[in-house]
Design a protein around this motif. Structure first.
Motif, PDB file in Angstrom:
ATOM      1  N   UNK A  90      43.578 -31.105 -14.969  1.00 48.98           N
ATOM      2  CA  UNK A  90      43.765 -29.824 -14.293  1.00 48.98           C
ATOM      3  C   UNK A  90      42.421 -29.211 -13.924  1.00 48.98           C
ATOM      4  N   UNK A  91      42.460 -28.506 -12.819  1.00 52.52           N
ATOM      5  CA  UNK A  91      41.267 -27.791 -12.387  1.00 52.52           C
ATOM      6  C   UNK A  91      41.079 -26.538 -13.234  1.00 52.52           C
ATOM      7  N   UNK A  92      39.869 -26.067 -13.359  1.00 52.49           N
ATOM      8  CA  UNK A  92      39.654 -24.818 -14.119  1.00 52.49           C
ATOM      9  C   UNK A  92      40.359 -23.649 -13.446  1.00 52.49           C
ATOM     10  N   UNK A  93      40.744 -22.628 -14.203  1.00 48.75           N
ATOM     11  CA  UNK A  93      41.545 -21.530 -13.625  1.00 48.75           C
ATOM     12  C   UNK A  93      40.814 -20.724 -12.560  1.00 48.75           C
ATOM     13  N   UNK A  96      40.508 -21.783  -7.944  1.00 52.66           N
ATOM     14  CA  UNK A  96      41.226 -21.289  -6.767  1.00 52.66           C
ATOM     15  C   UNK A  96      40.664 -19.951  -6.289  1.00 52.66           C
ATOM     16  N   UNK A  97      40.156 -19.157  -7.196  1.00 50.47           N
ATOM     17  CA  UNK A  97      39.515 -17.905  -6.791  1.00 50.47           C
ATOM     18  C   UNK A  97      38.262 -18.184  -5.959  1.00 50.47           C
ATOM     19  N   UNK A  98      37.439 -19.099  -6.453  1.00 53.17           N
ATOM     20  CA  UNK A  98      36.218 -19.434  -5.724  1.00 53.17           C
ATOM     21  C   UNK A  98      36.537 -20.073  -4.374  1.00 53.17           C
ATOM     22  N   UNK A  99      37.559 -20.918  -4.365  1.00 55.89           N
ATOM     23  CA  UNK A  99      37.943 -21.577  -3.117  1.00 55.89           C
ATOM     24  C   UNK A  99      38.438 -20.563  -2.086  1.00 55.89           C
ATOM     25  N   UNK A 100      39.183 -19.559  -2.540  1.00 55.80           N
ATOM     26  CA  UNK A 100      39.680 -18.530  -1.619  1.00 55.80           C
ATOM     27  C   UNK A 100      38.528 -17.717  -1.030  1.00 55.80           C
ATOM     28  N   UNK A 101      37.518 -17.430  -1.845  1.00 52.71           N
ATOM     29  CA  UNK A 101      36.359 -16.681  -1.335  1.00 52.71           C
ATOM     30  C   UNK A 101      35.583 -17.496  -0.307  1.00 52.71           C
ATOM     31  N   UNK A 153      43.288 -12.052  -0.719  1.00 55.08           N
ATOM     32  CA  UNK A 153      41.839 -12.220  -0.887  1.00 55.08           C
ATOM     33  C   UNK A 153      41.292 -11.266  -1.949  1.00 55.08           C
ATOM     34  N   UNK A 154      41.724 -10.013  -1.899  1.00 53.87           N
ATOM     35  CA  UNK A 154      41.280  -9.054  -2.913  1.00 53.87           C
ATOM     36  C   UNK A 154      41.831  -9.408  -4.291  1.00 53.87           C
ATOM     37  N   UNK A 155      43.035  -9.975  -4.318  1.00 53.23           N
ATOM     38  CA  UNK A 155      43.588 -10.448  -5.590  1.00 53.23           C
ATOM     39  C   UNK A 155      42.707 -11.548  -6.174  1.00 53.23           C
ATOM     40  N   UNK A 156      42.303 -12.490  -5.319  1.00 55.09           N
ATOM     41  CA  UNK A 156      41.471 -13.590  -5.805  1.00 55.09           C
ATOM     42  C   UNK A 156      40.085 -13.118  -6.224  1.00 55.09           C
ATOM     43  N   UNK A 157      39.580 -12.118  -5.573  1.00 54.04           N
ATOM     44  CA  UNK A 157      38.191 -11.721  -5.831  1.00 54.04           C
ATOM     45  C   UNK A 157      38.056 -10.653  -6.913  1.00 54.04           C
ATOM     46  N   UNK A 164      46.534 -18.720  -9.189  1.00 56.82           N
ATOM     47  CA  UNK A 164      46.579 -20.165  -9.368  1.00 56.82           C
ATOM     48  C   UNK A 164      46.900 -20.906  -8.091  1.00 56.82           C
ATOM     49  N   UNK A 165      47.466 -22.086  -8.273  1.00 58.16           N
ATOM     50  CA  UNK A 165      47.749 -22.955  -7.128  1.00 58.16           C
ATOM     51  C   UNK A 165      48.809 -22.348  -6.209  1.00 58.16           C
ATOM     52  N   UNK A 166      49.813 -21.699  -6.776  1.00 56.70           N
ATOM     53  CA  UNK A 166      50.877 -21.113  -5.950  1.00 56.70           C
ATOM     54  C   UNK A 166      50.329 -20.009  -5.052  1.00 56.70           C
TER      55      UNK A 166
END
Length: 235
Positions: A90-93, A96-101, A153-157, A164-166
């Motif tokens: 599994x990828x670290x939690x 996905x946040x970093x990827x979205x940014x 985006x604001x949720x991820x950042x 997560x993935x969803x």
């Protein structure tokens, strides 16, 4: 002799008192200056002291630009071995946040590619930027998509809740729609919404409308001159 000693003693006492007051004044002044210099944000010596006026202006201009220097780096390196994992792991939690940014930069690059004047400064609000640039190509649906995209985006950042993935898959689907809309910006170059920060430019008067006005003023000027000449001849 006693009177002379008493007079000398009085002089010494007065001199000692004056000297003590002067020393206390100097000490207090130095302490006040030290606290004042420590509380100031600027340097002890003015910037550009002793330089030419033009050079001093250029120095101050560049110093004033320092707070505006902002950079948003890429937070995930594509060649980073930490994110190249074997199957089943599994990828670290936070991945996905970093990827979205980082994916926001792909959208900004696509918008800038279609129209070079639509560059976004890192301090500019992303929501307002996307609403102004992609509102026309999306034909009314854009506001809802942009709002959903910016919320994710604001949720991820910023949001401490799980991203997560969803959540990232929903984010990516909206991103693809916005990328398709960005590719249509060339077709809407002149009809794009104007940013609220931009000031409208006054249209120059048409030359066809200007000619009758100039002719009227010229005729009036000729009439006044002819009337003046007739009055002079009559006199």
């Amino acid at each position: 002799m006693a009177e002379e000693l008493s007079g000398v003693t009085v002089v010494f006492i007065i001199a000692g008192g004056v000297l003590t007051i002067i020393l206390l004044f100097i000490f207090a002044k130095r302490q006040i200056m030290r606290f004042a210099l420590r509380s100031r944000r600027g340097p002890h010596v003015p910037v550009g002291h002793g330089a030419k006026k033009s050079l001093k202006k250029e120095i101050h201009r560049r110093v004033d630009l320092i707070p505006k220097i902002v950079y948003e780096p890429q937070v995930i390196n594509d060649n980073d071995s930490r994110y190249i994992l074997p199957p089943g792991s599994q990828l670290p939690p936070f991945y996905y946040r970093l990827k979205a940014c980082d994916d926001v930069k792909l959208l900004e690059k696509e918008i800038t590619k279609q129209d070079g004047s639509l560059h976004r400064h890192p301090t500019e609000n992303l929501r307002a930027y996307l609403l102004n640039t992609l509102g026309t190509p999306l034909n009314g649906v854009g506001q809802k998509l942009v709002q959903q995209f910016c919320d994710l985006y604001e949720h991820a950042r910023h949001d401490p809740a799980d991203f997560g993935d969803e959540e990232y898959q929903a984010y990516s689907r909206i991103l693809l729609k916005l990328m398709d809309a960005a590719r249509l910006l060339k077709n809407y170059g002149g009809n794009r919404k104007m940013s609220p920060r931009c000031t409208p430019v006054r249209a120059k008067p048409n030359e066809k409308n200007r000619e009758p006005v100039e002719n009227k003023t010229r005729d009036r000027r000729d009439e006044t001159e002819s009337n003046r000449e007739s009055n002079e001849t009559s006199v």
